[in-house]
Design a protein around this motif. Structure first.
Motif, PDB file in Angstrom:
ATOM      1  N   HIS A   1      -4.584   8.578  -9.386  1.00 26.96           N
ATOM      2  CA  HIS A   1      -3.379   8.053 -10.572  1.00 26.96           C
ATOM      3  C   HIS A   1      -4.235   8.299 -11.652  1.00 26.96           C
ATOM      4  O   HIS A   1      -3.895   8.543 -12.533  1.00 26.96           O
ATOM      5  CB  HIS A   1      -3.470   7.056  -9.761  1.00 26.96           C
ATOM      6  CG  HIS A   1      -2.548   6.550 -11.494  1.00 26.96           C
ATOM      7  ND1 HIS A   1      -0.832   6.867 -11.354  1.00 26.96           N
ATOM      8  CD2 HIS A   1      -2.754   5.054 -12.001  1.00 26.96           C
ATOM      9  CE1 HIS A   1      -0.878   6.332 -12.866  1.00 26.96           C
ATOM     10  NE2 HIS A   1      -1.690   5.194 -12.974  1.00 26.96           N
ATOM     11  N   ALA A   2      -5.717   8.030 -11.337  1.00 24.83           N
ATOM     12  CA  ALA A   2      -5.684   8.907 -12.968  1.00 24.83           C
ATOM     13  C   ALA A   2      -6.331   9.813 -13.748  1.00 24.83           C
ATOM     14  O   ALA A   2      -6.230  10.131 -14.642  1.00 24.83           O
ATOM     15  CB  ALA A   2      -7.529   7.833 -12.303  1.00 24.83           C
TER      16      ALA A   2
ATOM     17  N   ARG B   1       0.294  -1.585  -0.086  1.00 31.34           N
ATOM     18  CA  ARG B   1      -0.370   0.289  -0.116  1.00 31.34           C
ATOM     19  C   ARG B   1       0.450   0.805  -0.134  1.00 31.34           C
ATOM     20  O   ARG B   1       0.554   1.985  -1.139  1.00 31.34           O
ATOM     21  CB  ARG B   1      -0.873  -0.046   0.982  1.00 31.34           C
ATOM     22  CG  ARG B   1      -1.907   1.064   0.804  1.00 31.34           C
ATOM     23  CD  ARG B   1      -2.575   1.659   2.752  1.00 31.34           C
ATOM     24  NE  ARG B   1      -3.686   0.212   2.810  1.00 31.34           N
ATOM     25  CZ  ARG B   1      -4.521  -0.923   2.377  1.00 31.34           C
ATOM     26  NH1 ARG B   1      -5.225   0.398   1.622  1.00 31.34           N
ATOM     27  NH2 ARG B   1      -5.309  -1.293   2.975  1.00 31.34           N
TER      28      ARG B   1
ATOM     29  N   VAL C   1      -7.889   2.052  -1.922  1.00 24.91           N
ATOM     30  CA  VAL C   1      -7.117   1.190  -3.905  1.00 24.91           C
ATOM     31  C   VAL C   1      -7.783   2.100  -4.458  1.00 24.91           C
ATOM     32  O   VAL C   1      -7.595   2.198  -5.399  1.00 24.91           O
ATOM     33  CB  VAL C   1      -7.636  -0.549  -3.995  1.00 24.91           C
ATOM     34  CG1 VAL C   1      -7.060  -1.111  -4.921  1.00 24.91           C
ATOM     35  CG2 VAL C   1      -6.353  -1.185  -2.822  1.00 24.91           C
ATOM     36  N   ALA C   2      -9.248   2.151  -4.191  1.00 20.91           N
ATOM     37  CA  ALA C   2      -9.727   2.849  -4.372  1.00 20.91           C
ATOM     38  C   ALA C   2      -9.444   4.226  -4.441  1.00 20.91           C
ATOM     39  O   ALA C   2      -9.862   4.961  -6.178  1.00 20.91           O
ATOM     40  CB  ALA C   2     -11.717   2.751  -4.792  1.00 20.91           C
TER      41      ALA C   2
ATOM     42  N   ILE D   1       2.520   1.946  -3.535  1.00 17.83           N
ATOM     43  CA  ILE D   1       1.463   2.402  -4.128  1.00 17.83           C
ATOM     44  C   ILE D   1       1.099   3.319  -4.145  1.00 17.83           C
ATOM     45  O   ILE D   1       1.086   4.982  -5.178  1.00 17.83           O
ATOM     46  CB  ILE D   1       0.186   1.620  -4.402  1.00 17.83           C
ATOM     47  CG1 ILE D   1       0.486  -0.149  -5.282  1.00 17.83           C
ATOM     48  CG2 ILE D   1      -0.686   2.260  -5.801  1.00 17.83           C
ATOM     49  CD1 ILE D   1      -0.463  -0.519  -4.898  1.00 17.83           C
ATOM     50  N   ASN D   2       1.360   4.231  -2.435  1.00 17.16           N
ATOM     51  CA  ASN D   2       1.087   5.291  -2.759  1.00 17.16           C
ATOM     52  C   ASN D   2       2.193   6.323  -2.986  1.00 17.16           C
ATOM     53  O   ASN D   2       1.691   7.727  -3.021  1.00 17.16           O
ATOM     54  CB  ASN D   2       0.818   5.736  -0.632  1.00 17.16           C
ATOM     55  CG  ASN D   2       0.074   7.161  -0.740  1.00 17.16           C
ATOM     56  OD1 ASN D   2      -0.881   7.685  -1.189  1.00 17.16           O
ATOM     57  ND2 ASN D   2       1.175   7.485   0.193  1.00 17.16           N
TER      58      ASN D   2
ATOM     59  N   LEU E   1      -6.591   5.768  -4.076  1.00 14.99           N
ATOM     60  CA  LEU E   1      -5.123   5.509  -5.137  1.00 14.99           C
ATOM     61  C   LEU E   1      -5.568   5.353  -6.278  1.00 14.99           C
ATOM     62  O   LEU E   1      -5.122   6.491  -7.181  1.00 14.99           O
ATOM     63  CB  LEU E   1      -4.612   4.402  -4.578  1.00 14.99           C
ATOM     64  CG  LEU E   1      -3.998   4.682  -2.449  1.00 14.99           C
ATOM     65  CD1 LEU E   1      -3.341   3.112  -2.457  1.00 14.99           C
ATOM     66  CD2 LEU E   1      -2.874   5.882  -3.185  1.00 14.99           C
ATOM     67  N   ALA E   2      -6.923   4.451  -6.494  1.00 15.78           N
ATOM     68  CA  ALA E   2      -6.833   4.324  -8.477  1.00 15.78           C
ATOM     69  C   ALA E   2      -7.357   5.033  -9.284  1.00 15.78           C
ATOM     70  O   ALA E   2      -7.230   6.275 -10.333  1.00 15.78           O
ATOM     71  CB  ALA E   2      -7.703   3.451  -8.393  1.00 15.78           C
ATOM     72  N   ALA E   3      -8.564   6.616  -8.201  1.00 12.65           N
ATOM     73  CA  ALA E   3      -9.074   8.098  -8.357  1.00 12.65           C
ATOM     74  C   ALA E   3      -7.268   9.326  -8.714  1.00 12.65           C
ATOM     75  O   ALA E   3      -7.388   9.796  -9.244  1.00 12.65           O
ATOM     76  CB  ALA E   3      -9.685   8.280  -7.533  1.00 12.65           C
TER      77      ALA E   3
ATOM     78  N   VAL F   1       1.879   7.387  -6.387  1.00  6.38           N
ATOM     79  CA  VAL F   1       0.924   8.244  -6.551  1.00  6.38           C
ATOM     80  C   VAL F   1       1.300   9.893  -6.512  1.00  6.38           C
ATOM     81  O   VAL F   1       1.159  10.515  -7.405  1.00  6.38           O
ATOM     82  CB  VAL F   1      -0.240   7.606  -5.989  1.00  6.38           C
ATOM     83  CG1 VAL F   1      -1.519   8.863  -6.294  1.00  6.38           C
ATOM     84  CG2 VAL F   1      -0.828   6.439  -6.779  1.00  6.38           C
TER      85      VAL F   1
END
Length: 308
Positions: free
Chosen positions: A226-227, A189, A219-220, A192-193, A222-224, A196
């Motif tokens: 990074h998007a 985690r 996770v949601a 990934i953070n 982080l995905a948002a 980003v």
């Protein structure tokens, strides 16, 4: 006085006018121990702009930065830029930027460089409060790639040199992954953070902003994050490569004290540290039984891109 040193001296004098818009051009010339006439000639010769036009442009660029990075009122920003009313500032701003201050605030650009107004000298406002000279040379993508390779070769040479001071027992000891200089006790985690946040951080620095909010580490979330950040970071790199401005500099206001970097150096930094974290993250996924990403080697990706 058209040399870099001469231009730097002129900008030092003009910095006074930015810090205090109430200072007149005659006052600035006097501080430079020059007559107003001679000062105006020097500034126009060095920058291609009369001092008044140069000063107004730089104040507008600074105002644009304030609009996109602070919650100060438009009136406060207008007064700081030397305008007596909200209306006068809006007219001047809209004439230069083709958009109202309030609209720019709602839709800020990708980086602060997109707020730089056209000029013959390449001298622009540099967040948080300075002036930037144009780069002395153009840095191409080929140069940056070669510099990255050179850095790798030189660093490997240094690693081998340092290894020569160690005993065989140390040289042949199994290696535990050590990332103390990058991350403290990394988890999947946190890795990934970190990747980003790295995108968000450098985009914020390029805009002259502050450290990004990394509170949402789901996770949601982080995905948002990074998007948006991944899209904008990719767009920034593409524009920088196309414009050939890799040697240009900016001030990272998220550092204490603020630090100057080149655009090419920043891109190389992100590529290098992201590669370390990406490799560790893919290894953590592999340990968790998710192996479809392979080793994360960029070679197949680059081969496919070259093949069209």
């Amino acid at each position: 006085m058209t040399s870099t040193d001469g231009l730097t001296g002129i900008l030092d004098w003009l910095q006074v006018a930015l810090d205090d818009p109430t200072v007149s051009a005659t006052d600035v010339a006097a501080r430079a121990h020059l007559s107003r006439f001679h000062f105006d000639r020097l500034v126009a010769a060095a920058t291609g702009e009369p001092p008044g036009a140069l000063r107004r442009r730089l104040l507008l660029e600074r105002a644009a930065h304030r609009l996109t990075t602070s919650d100060r009122t438009v009136l406060d920003i207008a007064v700081e830029a030397g305008y007596g009313s909200h209306e006068a500032f809006t007219r001047a701003f809209q004439r230069s930027y083709r958009v109202a201050p309030s609209v720019l605030r709602r839709r800020p650009p990708l980086t602060f460089r997109e707020l730089e107004l056209p000029c013959p000298s390449g001298v622009h406002f540099q967040p948080p409060g300075g002036l930037r000279l144009p780069a002395a040379r153009q840095e191409t993508p080929m140069n940056v790639l070669q510099h990255l390779v050179d850095h790798h070769v030189q660093t490997l040479t240094a690693i081998i040199d340092r290894a020569g001071t160690l005993h065989d027992e140390v040289l042949d000891r199994p290696v535990s992954v050590s990332v103390e200089t990058i991350d403290d006790q990394p988890t999947l985690r946190s890795l990934i953070n970190a990747m980003v946040t790295q995108e968000e951080h450098w985009l914020s620095a390029l805009r002259g902003g502050e450290w990004p909010d990394e509170s949402d580490r789901s996770v949601a979330g982080l995905a948002a994050r990074h998007a948006v950040a991944g899209r904008d970071w990719r767009a920034f790199v593409a524009r920088t490569l196309a414009a050939g401005t890799l040697a240009d500099t900016f001030v990272d206001t998220t550092c204490s004290p603020p630090t100057t970097h080149t655009l090419g150096g920043t891109i190389g930094h992100v590529i290098t540290f992201a590669a370390v974290r990406r490799t560790l993250a893919i290894g953590a996924l592999h340990t968790a039984g998710i192996t479809d990403l392979g080793a994360g080697d960029p070679r197949p990706f680059l081969d496919a891109a070259a093949a069209g």
